[in-house]
Design a protein around this motif. Sequence first.
Motif, mmCIF file in Angstrom:
data_model
loop_
_atom_site.group_PDB
_atom_site.id
_atom_site.type_symbol
_atom_site.label_atom_id
_atom_site.label_comp_id
_atom_site.label_asym_id
_atom_site.label_seq_id
_atom_site.Cartn_x
_atom_site.Cartn_y
_atom_site.Cartn_z
ATOM 1 N N GLY A 155 -2.230 -1.298 -6.235
ATOM 2 C CA GLY A 155 -1.016 -0.568 -6.565
ATOM 3 C C GLY A 155 -0.625 0.491 -5.568
ATOM 4 O O GLY A 155 0.288 1.288 -5.832
ATOM 5 N N PHE A 156 -1.281 0.525 -4.411
ATOM 6 C CA PHE A 156 -0.910 1.502 -3.386
ATOM 7 C C PHE A 156 0.424 1.125 -2.755
ATOM 8 O O PHE A 156 0.700 -0.048 -2.495
ATOM 9 N N THR A 157 1.226 2.141 -2.504
ATOM 10 C CA THR A 157 2.510 1.961 -1.833
ATOM 11 C C THR A 157 2.724 3.123 -0.867
ATOM 12 O O THR A 157 1.998 4.112 -0.884
ATOM 13 N N GLY A 158 3.774 2.986 -0.041
ATOM 14 C CA GLY A 158 4.174 4.080 0.835
ATOM 15 C C GLY A 158 3.434 4.079 2.161
ATOM 16 O O GLY A 158 2.583 3.233 2.437
ATOM 17 N N GLY A 159 3.757 5.053 2.981
ATOM 18 C CA GLY A 159 3.054 5.278 4.229
ATOM 19 C C GLY A 159 3.003 4.050 5.112
ATOM 20 O O GLY A 159 3.959 3.289 5.227
ATOM 21 N N TRP A 160 1.865 3.847 5.767
ATOM 22 C CA TRP A 160 1.714 2.760 6.716
ATOM 23 C C TRP A 160 1.779 1.392 6.044
ATOM 24 O O TRP A 160 2.033 0.390 6.707
ATOM 25 N N LEU A 161 1.562 1.330 4.719
ATOM 26 C CA LEU A 161 1.726 0.057 4.015
ATOM 27 C C LEU A 161 3.176 -0.417 4.052
ATOM 28 O O LEU A 161 3.448 -1.600 3.864
ATOM 29 N N GLU A 162 4.099 0.514 4.292
ATOM 30 C CA GLU A 162 5.512 0.176 4.360
ATOM 31 C C GLU A 162 6.085 0.431 5.756
ATOM 32 O O GLU A 162 7.288 0.589 5.927
ATOM 33 N N GLY A 163 5.194 0.505 6.758
ATOM 34 C CA GLY A 163 5.642 0.593 8.137
ATOM 35 C C GLY A 163 5.915 1.985 8.641
ATOM 36 O O GLY A 163 6.446 2.143 9.742
ATOM 37 N N ILE A 164 5.574 3.020 7.865
ATOM 38 C CA ILE A 164 5.754 4.393 8.328
ATOM 39 C C ILE A 164 4.514 4.805 9.096
ATOM 40 O O ILE A 164 3.402 4.753 8.562
ATOM 41 N N GLU A 165 4.664 5.209 10.345
ATOM 42 C CA GLU A 165 3.515 5.585 11.153
ATOM 43 C C GLU A 165 2.861 6.844 10.592
ATOM 44 O O GLU A 165 3.541 7.720 10.040
ATOM 45 N N PRO A 166 1.520 6.961 10.722
ATOM 46 C CA PRO A 166 0.802 8.104 10.136
ATOM 47 C C PRO A 166 1.319 9.464 10.537
ATOM 48 O O PRO A 166 1.329 10.381 9.740
ATOM 49 N N ALA A 167 1.762 9.647 11.786
ATOM 50 C CA ALA A 167 2.311 10.947 12.184
ATOM 51 C C ALA A 167 3.512 11.316 11.353
ATOM 52 O O ALA A 167 3.707 12.452 10.937
#
Length: 444
Positions: A425-437
């Motif tokens: 159920g994790f979403t957001g962040g790098w799972l959706e292509g947003i780089e960690p920075a």
Amino acid sequence: MLQRIEDIDAALVDRLQHSAFKYFLKYSNPENGLVADTSIGGVPASIAAVGFALSSYPVGVERHWISREEAAERTVNTLRFFAEARQGEERHATGHRGFFYHFLHMDTGHRAWNSELSTIDTALLVAGILTAAQYFNREDDETETEIRELATFIYERVDWRWALNKGDTICMGWKPSSGFLRWRYHGFDEAIILYALALGSPTHPIPQSCYDAFTSSYSWMLHGEQSYLYAGPLFIHLFSHAWIDFRGIRDRPMAERDWDYFRNTQVVINVQRDYAERNPGQFVGYNRNIWGFSACDGPPPTRRMRGGRQPKVLGYAARGAPLGPDDGTIAPWAALACLPYDKQAALDGTKALLTTYPNLLLEGGFPGGFNPTVKTKRPEGWVDDRTVGIDQGLVVMTIENERSDFIWKLMRQSPVIRLGLERAGFTGGWLEGIEPAEVVRKFG
């Protein structure tokens, strides 16, 4: 002057990371890849230590401490052993149903110490195997190709569903003489990596409802005005995090509180430091820069305590803050292992330890624990006479995540980790292509 101080810090961190890495070269059997649980002679291997070693070898290659060819050879020998070792219900097998016993004899690889078939330690081993498979990716190299093939075989053989034992959460272990242990991974602990691997399995996946059951009994506390997910021992906030980049990704419990596990670890570091500064047990040596309450060895029973104190010492225990238990024992590797989460606290803590206790290091690395309240001829008090494999591996990995994002970057690219987290159920962040920075700016 500021640049010079930064250079000194970098040199210190590099030296301590390199010393930690050397553990796996000195205390391993290169023929089968097994890694000793501790530096004490004659101890068996820990399969969790093997997982940390497999994750550390790529770091060693990138830091030029070991050649890629030697690291690949060590890795393929390790994976061949685990792929071919005896699986079965007999007492001295190496594993069963794809899982492995917690401790194995260094030479034969047979079960040692009447240990349990350990689900979490198998998960830490598999995490290391998958790290190796992600790193050794050369298509035209026979050894690296074999590493990837063996990694797939070992992972897909693990029967995660069997480990549920007809329940809704994963059992901690199993013994051939008595069956499943009565304890389960339920509530916040080091097992997120275990559930991610079990959920992502292409052969024996567990239902998503199992992860919901795991998180259903989370316990939250307040630190000042900030609510955070509580677990007393520090290692719980570091182990799964060594492989999984939690910056900005959220499961349902975290999304409901507009929070994430990375920031949670940052708060826990403050909790530990505040507890050491308050020092409610009035132990020797505690202050805001000397802290680290985690699972580690402690002193044997003794009446020789500084300041006329006679607290009960705990031996091996999962010490924690702020609710304890606490007997004056500090895990000296803990501050350094927090480098990716609070760099200044980690550096301040590490330098304070080495300044206050210059003779604390053992073979250039941090021992398992020490207790300055115990009265001895040295200011460190009682000091563990061994280094511990999993501690050294955690130091290697977390330092590298701070220095280069290396392990996190590898595992962000792992289809197994990604699928397991998504099924949890994790979403957001790098799972959706947003780089960690960008994640840090958005959520930090």
